[in-house]
Design a protein around this motif. Structure first.
Motif, PDB file in Angstrom:
ATOM      1  N   LEU A 176     -21.332 -20.318   1.353  1.00 36.76           N
ATOM      2  CA  LEU A 176     -20.562 -19.084   1.391  1.00 36.76           C
ATOM      3  C   LEU A 176     -19.246 -19.247   0.634  1.00 36.76           C
ATOM      4  N   THR A 177     -18.907 -18.250  -0.162  1.00 37.22           N
ATOM      5  CA  THR A 177     -17.631 -18.233  -0.865  1.00 37.22           C
ATOM      6  C   THR A 177     -16.753 -17.138  -0.262  1.00 37.22           C
ATOM      7  N   LEU A 178     -15.487 -17.116  -0.643  1.00 35.77           N
ATOM      8  CA  LEU A 178     -14.582 -16.089  -0.140  1.00 35.77           C
ATOM      9  C   LEU A 178     -15.083 -14.694  -0.486  1.00 35.77           C
ATOM     10  N   SER A 179     -15.543 -14.496  -1.715  1.00 34.26           N
ATOM     11  CA  SER A 179     -16.011 -13.165  -2.119  1.00 34.26           C
ATOM     12  C   SER A 179     -17.243 -12.744  -1.334  1.00 34.26           C
ATOM     13  N   GLU A 180     -18.128 -13.710  -1.018  1.00 34.40           N
ATOM     14  CA  GLU A 180     -19.330 -13.383  -0.240  1.00 34.40           C
ATOM     15  C   GLU A 180     -18.969 -13.016   1.190  1.00 34.40           C
ATOM     16  N   VAL A 181     -18.009 -13.726   1.773  1.00 40.30           N
ATOM     17  CA  VAL A 181     -17.565 -13.412   3.135  1.00 40.30           C
ATOM     18  C   VAL A 181     -16.931 -12.028   3.168  1.00 40.30           C
ATOM     19  N   ILE A 182     -16.071 -11.729   2.210  1.00 41.62           N
ATOM     20  CA  ILE A 182     -15.441 -10.407   2.126  1.00 41.62           C
ATOM     21  C   ILE A 182     -16.496  -9.317   2.019  1.00 41.62           C
ATOM     22  N   ASN A 183     -17.509  -9.557   1.202  1.00 42.99           N
ATOM     23  CA  ASN A 183     -18.575  -8.573   1.022  1.00 42.99           C
ATOM     24  C   ASN A 183     -19.338  -8.332   2.319  1.00 42.99           C
ATOM     25  N   LYS A 184     -19.674  -9.404   3.038  1.00 39.29           N
ATOM     26  CA  LYS A 184     -20.426  -9.280   4.289  1.00 39.29           C
ATOM     27  C   LYS A 184     -19.617  -8.583   5.378  1.00 39.29           C
ATOM     28  N   VAL A 185     -18.317  -8.800   5.380  1.00 38.91           N
ATOM     29  CA  VAL A 185     -17.477  -8.210   6.421  1.00 38.91           C
ATOM     30  C   VAL A 185     -17.128  -6.758   6.120  1.00 38.91           C
ATOM     31  N   TYR A 186     -16.835  -6.447   4.860  1.00 39.52           N
ATOM     32  CA  TYR A 186     -16.321  -5.121   4.520  1.00 39.52           C
ATOM     33  C   TYR A 186     -17.331  -4.167   3.888  1.00 39.52           C
ATOM     34  N   ARG A 187     -18.445  -4.694   3.389  1.00 40.38           N
ATOM     35  CA  ARG A 187     -19.359  -3.817   2.661  1.00 40.38           C
ATOM     36  C   ARG A 187     -20.780  -3.787   3.226  1.00 40.38           C
ATOM     37  N   GLU A 188     -21.155  -4.774   4.018  1.00 31.87           N
ATOM     38  CA  GLU A 188     -22.504  -4.803   4.568  1.00 31.87           C
ATOM     39  C   GLU A 188     -22.485  -4.414   6.048  1.00 31.87           C
ATOM     40  N   PRO A 189     -23.616  -3.924   6.580  1.00 35.25           N
ATOM     41  CA  PRO A 189     -23.657  -3.529   7.997  1.00 35.25           C
ATOM     42  C   PRO A 189     -23.610  -4.740   8.921  1.00 35.25           C
ATOM     43  N   PHE A 190     -23.244  -4.474  10.184  1.00 33.79           N
ATOM     44  CA  PHE A 190     -23.226  -5.477  11.254  1.00 33.79           C
ATOM     45  C   PHE A 190     -22.324  -6.666  10.926  1.00 33.79           C
ATOM     46  N   ALA A 191     -21.103  -6.367  10.496  1.00 35.90           N
ATOM     47  CA  ALA A 191     -20.129  -7.432  10.235  1.00 35.90           C
ATOM     48  C   ALA A 191     -19.852  -8.234  11.502  1.00 35.90           C
ATOM     49  N   ASN A 192     -19.951  -7.571  12.659  1.00 37.62           N
ATOM     50  CA  ASN A 192     -19.703  -8.291  13.926  1.00 37.62           C
ATOM     51  C   ASN A 192     -20.723  -9.405  14.138  1.00 37.62           C
ATOM     52  N   ARG A 193     -21.971  -9.148  13.775  1.00 36.07           N
ATOM     53  CA  ARG A 193     -23.004 -10.176  13.930  1.00 36.07           C
ATOM     54  C   ARG A 193     -22.758 -11.336  12.959  1.00 36.07           C
ATOM     55  N   PHE A 194     -22.372 -10.987  11.740  1.00 35.63           N
ATOM     56  CA  PHE A 194     -22.088 -12.032  10.754  1.00 35.63           C
ATOM     57  C   PHE A 194     -20.945 -12.920  11.231  1.00 35.63           C
ATOM     58  N   LEU A 195     -19.863 -12.319  11.692  1.00 44.01           N
ATOM     59  CA  LEU A 195     -18.723 -13.101  12.164  1.00 44.01           C
ATOM     60  C   LEU A 195     -19.106 -13.953  13.369  1.00 44.01           C
ATOM     61  N   ALA A 196     -19.884 -13.379  14.293  1.00 44.06           N
ATOM     62  CA  ALA A 196     -20.305 -14.130  15.476  1.00 44.06           C
ATOM     63  C   ALA A 196     -21.205 -15.307  15.102  1.00 44.06           C
ATOM     64  N   SER A 197     -21.923 -15.186  13.995  1.00 45.37           N
ATOM     65  CA  SER A 197     -22.809 -16.277  13.567  1.00 45.37           C
ATOM     66  C   SER A 197     -22.017 -17.527  13.193  1.00 45.37           C
ATOM     67  N   MET A 198     -20.740 -17.387  12.933  1.00 49.84           N
ATOM     68  CA  MET A 198     -19.888 -18.536  12.629  1.00 49.84           C
ATOM     69  C   MET A 198     -19.812 -19.500  13.808  1.00 49.84           C
ATOM     70  N   SER A 199     -20.094 -18.987  14.994  1.00 54.25           N
ATOM     71  CA  SER A 199     -20.020 -19.822  16.196  1.00 54.25           C
ATOM     72  C   SER A 199     -20.973 -21.003  16.128  1.00 54.25           C
ATOM     73  N   LEU A 200     -22.095 -20.844  15.437  1.00 49.79           N
ATOM     74  CA  LEU A 200     -23.054 -21.939  15.304  1.00 49.79           C
ATOM     75  C   LEU A 200     -22.416 -23.128  14.589  1.00 49.79           C
ATOM     76  N   TYR A 201     -21.602 -22.843  13.590  1.00 46.54           N
ATOM     77  CA  TYR A 201     -20.896 -23.903  12.857  1.00 46.54           C
ATOM     78  C   TYR A 201     -19.731 -24.437  13.686  1.00 46.54           C
ATOM     79  N   ILE A 202     -18.997 -23.532  14.307  1.00 48.91           N
ATOM     80  CA  ILE A 202     -17.826 -23.918  15.106  1.00 48.91           C
ATOM     81  C   ILE A 202     -18.221 -24.861  16.230  1.00 48.91           C
ATOM     82  N   TYR A 203     -19.316 -24.541  16.904  1.00 50.71           N
ATOM     83  CA  TYR A 203     -19.751 -25.344  18.059  1.00 50.71           C
ATOM     84  C   TYR A 203     -20.047 -26.792  17.665  1.00 50.71           C
TER      85      TYR A 203
END
Length: 281
Positions: A176-203
């Motif tokens: 993932l790059t900064l531009s891809e993250v921005i696109n997923k959060v601001y332009r694609e549906p279900f940004a909440n699910r995408f952000l929550a998926s970060m928990s798999l890495y965080i854990y």
């Protein structure tokens, strides 16, 4: 038969119960009437739910607990279910926080919390929800949730608040790059699910102090901006959801530092709801 559903933004757990016995349990994608329109919800039921039930006409009662099931959308959900389940004499549509309170405390009082993709909380007197601090969603609120944890992580990642080695590991490991993250959060549906998926890495990186601090900051904000508002430190706290379950050690640590005792943590409320149903027979 009775059909029980517990639905979040990501997944819906279903259970068929007949005369005190569990007939079948299964899951499908999440249903949230605050985020999805009628066509989308009907598509989930027609394409996923109905294929899992051998005898639709045998279902005489439906208990649907869901994220986004506010008062104004309950008639819509009831109407959608009634068009598929013609013999359902009772269709109960309740919020996911009601499911959590019933699953965690049964007939006892407590502060029930949801910490999954989104978050919520309520003061429960053993029968009814007597107070509910509005969660406000992942943009305006949802402290403690997976989506907000993902926001905190992404912010720290791209603003240089995390160790350099961890940043490189994330970039090369996820692609993932900064531009891809921005696109997923601001332009694609279900940004909440995408952000929550970060928990798999965080854990997987809880051994890094900066990561543990992010998780505890998320929980502390949840207690201070939500739980604290009930002014009931003598009430036990219970929580359901993947974030509470997998980060339970840090959740309990923060709760105790804020003066609260944690009674129960469940990955999902369905087991508690099933026990509640079976205890009626």
């Amino acid at each position: 038969m009775k059909l029980i559903a517990d639905s979040g933004s990501t997944k819906t757990d279903w259970c068929l119960v007949d005369k005190g016995n569990v007939v079948r349990r299964f899951s499908c994608q999440g249903i949230n009437p605050s985020l999805q329109d009628r066509t989308v919800i009907e598509g989930v039921l027609a394409d996923e739910l109905l294929k899992e039930i051998a005898d639709i006409d045998a279902v005489h009662e439906i208990n649907f607990y869901g994220a986004g099931c506010r008062d104004e959308v309950r008639p819509l959900m009831s109407d959608i279910f009634s068009q598929y389940f013609k013999n359902a004499e009772v269709i109960e549509i309740k919020s996911d926080i009601v499911a959590s309170a019933r699953a965690l405390f049964g007939d006892e009082e407590g502060i029930a919390c949801i910490l999954g993709t989104g978050s919520n909380s309520c003061l429960y007197d053993g029968k009814d929800i007597v107070s509910n601090i509005p969660p406000l969603g992942y943009i305006l609120g949802d402290e403690g949730s997976g989506a907000v944890l993902g926001k905190l992580f992404v912010n720290a990642l791209f603003k240089g608040a995390l160790p350099e080695a961890l940043c490189y590991d994330f970039y090369y490991g996820t692609g993932l790059t900064l531009s891809e993250v921005i696109n997923k959060v601001y332009r694609e549906p279900f940004a909440n699910r995408f952000l929550a998926s970060m928990s798999l890495y965080i854990y997987k990186h809880l051994d890094i102090e900066e990561i543990r601090t992010l998780v505890k900051e998320n929980f502390r904000n949840f207690f201070q901006r939500n739980v604290k508002q009930y002014n009931c430190k003598d009430f036990p706290v219970g929580a359901v959801g993947s974030i509470a379950y997998y980060y339970k050690e840090l959740f309990v640590e923060v709760a105790e530092s804020e003066g609260y005792a944690v009674k129960t943590i469940l990955k999902a409320p369905m087991d508690g709801l099933i026990d509640r149903e079976l205890n009626k027979h």
